[in-house]
Design a protein around this motif. Sequence first.
Motif, PDB file in Angstrom:
ATOM      1  N   GLY A 111       0.819  -1.208   0.000  1.00 44.06           N
ATOM      2  CA  GLY A 111       0.000   0.000   0.000  1.00 44.06           C
ATOM      3  C   GLY A 111       0.850   1.254   0.000  1.00 44.06           C
ATOM      4  O   GLY A 111       0.531   2.242  -0.669  1.00 44.06           O
ATOM      5  N   LEU A 112       1.943   1.238   0.753  1.00 44.07           N
ATOM      6  CA  LEU A 112       2.846   2.384   0.794  1.00 44.07           C
ATOM      7  C   LEU A 112       3.465   2.651  -0.568  1.00 44.07           C
ATOM      8  O   LEU A 112       3.485   3.792  -1.055  1.00 44.07           O
ATOM      9  CB  LEU A 112       3.948   2.141   1.830  1.00 44.07           C
ATOM     10  CG  LEU A 112       5.104   3.148   1.823  1.00 44.07           C
ATOM     11  CD1 LEU A 112       4.597   4.544   2.158  1.00 44.07           C
ATOM     12  CD2 LEU A 112       6.193   2.715   2.800  1.00 44.07           C
ATOM     13  N   VAL A 113       3.978   1.594  -1.203  1.00 45.68           N
ATOM     14  CA  VAL A 113       4.588   1.742  -2.529  1.00 45.68           C
ATOM     15  C   VAL A 113       3.563   2.278  -3.529  1.00 45.68           C
ATOM     16  O   VAL A 113       3.850   3.184  -4.331  1.00 45.68           O
ATOM     17  CB  VAL A 113       5.166   0.393  -3.009  1.00 45.68           C
ATOM     18  CG1 VAL A 113       5.628   0.499  -4.460  1.00 45.68           C
ATOM     19  CG2 VAL A 113       6.320  -0.046  -2.104  1.00 45.68           C
ATOM     20  N   LEU A 117       3.779   5.838  -5.587  1.00 44.59           N
ATOM     21  CA  LEU A 117       3.764   5.815  -7.049  1.00 44.59           C
ATOM     22  C   LEU A 117       2.571   6.577  -7.604  1.00 44.59           C
ATOM     23  O   LEU A 117       2.662   7.240  -8.640  1.00 44.59           O
ATOM     24  CB  LEU A 117       3.752   4.368  -7.552  1.00 44.59           C
ATOM     25  CG  LEU A 117       5.035   3.560  -7.339  1.00 44.59           C
ATOM     26  CD1 LEU A 117       4.847   2.126  -7.817  1.00 44.59           C
ATOM     27  CD2 LEU A 117       6.208   4.209  -8.078  1.00 44.59           C
ATOM     28  N   GLY A 118       1.434   6.498  -6.922  1.00 41.87           N
ATOM     29  CA  GLY A 118       0.247   7.200  -7.388  1.00 41.87           C
ATOM     30  C   GLY A 118       0.316   8.693  -7.150  1.00 41.87           C
ATOM     31  O   GLY A 118       0.003   9.498  -8.023  1.00 41.87           O
ATOM     32  N   ALA A 119       0.742   9.082  -5.951  1.00 40.66           N
ATOM     33  CA  ALA A 119       0.762  10.503  -5.593  1.00 40.66           C
ATOM     34  C   ALA A 119       1.929  11.243  -6.235  1.00 40.66           C
ATOM     35  O   ALA A 119       1.803  12.420  -6.573  1.00 40.66           O
ATOM     36  CB  ALA A 119       0.826  10.652  -4.080  1.00 40.66           C
ATOM     37  N   MET A 120       3.070  10.572  -6.406  1.00 38.16           N
ATOM     38  CA  MET A 120       4.278  11.198  -6.956  1.00 38.16           C
ATOM     39  C   MET A 120       4.505  12.564  -6.314  1.00 38.16           C
ATOM     40  O   MET A 120       4.528  13.607  -6.983  1.00 38.16           O
ATOM     41  CB  MET A 120       4.165  11.339  -8.473  1.00 38.16           C
ATOM     42  CG  MET A 120       4.313  10.043  -9.230  1.00 38.16           C
ATOM     43  SD  MET A 120       5.967   9.325  -9.089  1.00 38.16           S
ATOM     44  CE  MET A 120       6.908  10.469 -10.094  1.00 38.16           C
ATOM     45  N   PRO A 121       4.656  12.615  -4.988  1.00 37.52           N
ATOM     46  CA  PRO A 121       4.793  13.906  -4.305  1.00 37.52           C
ATOM     47  C   PRO A 121       6.039  14.652  -4.739  1.00 37.52           C
ATOM     48  O   PRO A 121       7.102  14.057  -4.930  1.00 37.52           O
ATOM     49  CB  PRO A 121       4.867  13.510  -2.827  1.00 37.52           C
ATOM     50  CG  PRO A 121       5.349  12.099  -2.835  1.00 37.52           C
ATOM     51  CD  PRO A 121       4.781  11.475  -4.068  1.00 37.52           C
ATOM     52  N   VAL A 254      -8.121   7.709  -7.113  1.00 39.45           N
ATOM     53  CA  VAL A 254      -8.704   6.375  -6.880  1.00 39.45           C
ATOM     54  C   VAL A 254      -7.623   5.410  -6.410  1.00 39.45           C
ATOM     55  O   VAL A 254      -7.811   4.664  -5.437  1.00 39.45           O
ATOM     56  CB  VAL A 254      -9.377   5.851  -8.161  1.00 39.45           C
ATOM     57  CG1 VAL A 254      -9.923   4.442  -7.935  1.00 39.45           C
ATOM     58  CG2 VAL A 254     -10.487   6.789  -8.610  1.00 39.45           C
ATOM     59  N   LEU A 255      -6.479   5.440  -7.098  1.00 38.69           N
ATOM     60  CA  LEU A 255      -5.360   4.576  -6.721  1.00 38.69           C
ATOM     61  C   LEU A 255      -4.836   4.942  -5.344  1.00 38.69           C
ATOM     62  O   LEU A 255      -4.522   4.062  -4.529  1.00 38.69           O
ATOM     63  CB  LEU A 255      -4.239   4.687  -7.755  1.00 38.69           C
ATOM     64  CG  LEU A 255      -2.983   3.828  -7.502  1.00 38.69           C
ATOM     65  CD1 LEU A 255      -3.334   2.354  -7.529  1.00 38.69           C
ATOM     66  CD2 LEU A 255      -1.907   4.143  -8.538  1.00 38.69           C
ATOM     67  N   GLU A 256      -4.759   6.240  -5.062  1.00 33.21           N
ATOM     68  CA  GLU A 256      -4.231   6.695  -3.776  1.00 33.21           C
ATOM     69  C   GLU A 256      -5.150   6.291  -2.621  1.00 33.21           C
ATOM     70  O   GLU A 256      -4.676   5.849  -1.571  1.00 33.21           O
ATOM     71  CB  GLU A 256      -4.046   8.215  -3.812  1.00 33.21           C
ATOM     72  CG  GLU A 256      -2.927   8.649  -4.762  1.00 33.21           C
ATOM     73  CD  GLU A 256      -3.089  10.086  -5.221  1.00 33.21           C
ATOM     74  OE1 GLU A 256      -3.880  10.832  -4.595  1.00 33.21           O
ATOM     75  OE2 GLU A 256      -2.433  10.471  -6.203  1.00 33.21           O
ATOM     76  N   LEU A 257      -6.457   6.437  -2.827  1.00 31.34           N
ATOM     77  CA  LEU A 257      -7.403   6.032  -1.789  1.00 31.34           C
ATOM     78  C   LEU A 257      -7.356   4.521  -1.562  1.00 31.34           C
ATOM     79  O   LEU A 257      -7.459   4.042  -0.422  1.00 31.34           O
ATOM     80  CB  LEU A 257      -8.824   6.463  -2.173  1.00 31.34           C
ATOM     81  CG  LEU A 257      -9.101   7.970  -2.097  1.00 31.34           C
ATOM     82  CD1 LEU A 257     -10.490   8.280  -2.654  1.00 31.34           C
ATOM     83  CD2 LEU A 257      -8.981   8.465  -0.660  1.00 31.34           C
ATOM     84  N   PHE A 258      -7.203   3.774  -2.649  1.00 35.18           N
ATOM     85  CA  PHE A 258      -7.083   2.322  -2.526  1.00 35.18           C
ATOM     86  C   PHE A 258      -5.808   1.962  -1.761  1.00 35.18           C
ATOM     87  O   PHE A 258      -5.808   1.051  -0.918  1.00 35.18           O
ATOM     88  CB  PHE A 258      -7.057   1.686  -3.916  1.00 35.18           C
ATOM     89  CG  PHE A 258      -6.938   0.182  -3.894  1.00 35.18           C
ATOM     90  CD1 PHE A 258      -7.989  -0.608  -3.448  1.00 35.18           C
ATOM     91  CD2 PHE A 258      -5.770  -0.442  -4.308  1.00 35.18           C
ATOM     92  CE1 PHE A 258      -7.888  -1.988  -3.414  1.00 35.18           C
ATOM     93  CE2 PHE A 258      -5.659  -1.827  -4.286  1.00 35.18           C
ATOM     94  CZ  PHE A 258      -6.720  -2.609  -3.841  1.00 35.18           C
ATOM     95  N   ALA A 259      -4.736   2.712  -2.031  1.00 33.42           N
ATOM     96  CA  ALA A 259      -3.468   2.465  -1.339  1.00 33.42           C
ATOM     97  C   ALA A 259      -3.601   2.753   0.152  1.00 33.42           C
ATOM     98  O   ALA A 259      -3.110   1.979   0.986  1.00 33.42           O
ATOM     99  CB  ALA A 259      -2.368   3.329  -1.951  1.00 33.42           C
ATOM    100  N   VAL A 260      -4.269   3.858   0.502  1.00 30.36           N
ATOM    101  CA  VAL A 260      -4.495   4.173   1.915  1.00 30.36           C
ATOM    102  C   VAL A 260      -5.330   3.071   2.564  1.00 30.36           C
ATOM    103  O   VAL A 260      -5.082   2.664   3.708  1.00 30.36           O
ATOM    104  CB  VAL A 260      -5.197   5.542   2.063  1.00 30.36           C
ATOM    105  CG1 VAL A 260      -5.630   5.767   3.514  1.00 30.36           C
ATOM    106  CG2 VAL A 260      -4.267   6.665   1.610  1.00 30.36           C
ATOM    107  N   GLY A 261      -6.322   2.563   1.808  1.00 31.18           N
ATOM    108  CA  GLY A 261      -7.138   1.460   2.318  1.00 31.18           C
ATOM    109  C   GLY A 261      -6.292   0.229   2.601  1.00 31.18           C
ATOM    110  O   GLY A 261      -6.495  -0.457   3.612  1.00 31.18           O
TER     111      GLY A 261
END
Length: 286
Positions: A111-113, A117-121, A254-261
């Motif tokens: 989930g962290l990875v 990758l999704g947020a690319m801060p 969507v990907l970021e929320l799934f990752a947090v989940g």
Amino acid sequence: MIAVALAVLAAASNALASVLQRRAARTAPAGQAFRLGLIAYLIHRPAWLGGIAALIGGFAFQAGALLFGGLALVQPILVVELPITMMFIGCVFRVRLDRRSWLAVGVLTGGLVMLLLGAMPSEGHQVPSRMLWAVATLVTLGLVALLLTVARLATGAGRAAILGVAAGLGFSFTAALMKQAVREVERPSTLFTTWTVYAMVLAGLVSLFLLQNAFQSGPLVAVQPALTVADPVASIGYGVGLFGETIRLGAWSVLELFAVGLIVYGSTLLSQSPPLRRQKVMAAGT
């Protein structure tokens, strides 16, 4: 890459600090909860002093990471503190992790990875105004006060988890102040003339006090997931709101929320691991 490496070292130091402080805090009398007497008791415990030393090392690594990277990048990486903590638990308390525990570690790490990758801060260059700091401070104090009110109504693992969230929020705000401090302290002589340094120390001490109460209230497996998830999630908000850091939104959300989940699910699954739940009993007898 320097920021990432330093963030991982900070996570490892914090993990060691959590295990050592937990070992000491579980022996504290229940009547010391929410009192300064708790710190007076712990300061005579060698394990707690070792934990403080590790925590100071973690702060140093974190400051270095924030010097080279933004809050939205550095703080989420600190999520690896949770699986590292569980490995230390296995060594210190001689708890053998089962397959379910390692599955939880894998889900959390994945989930962290995915989140990164999704947020690319990317680091921002905005200098927060005093008004922004005032708003951030009031919001933080309000949320912590609310969490403390709820924690007083809870008991056991529930109280520990709520206090873990409060401590995570406090450490996240401390990291934001640290980010500002490393920008402002150009020379050692300016260390004691910068207001953010004093604010950072105060926020860090309050957060540490909240964390000790969390460790004293319940098992580490209840505290650590709450602490480890709350810190990076709040830090992304501080990074975007205070420093103008950017993360990808739109369809990436969507990907970021799934990752947090996944991170939350992995943390919850790990906290329910039977071998780690037995750590509560073992720690209480130390």
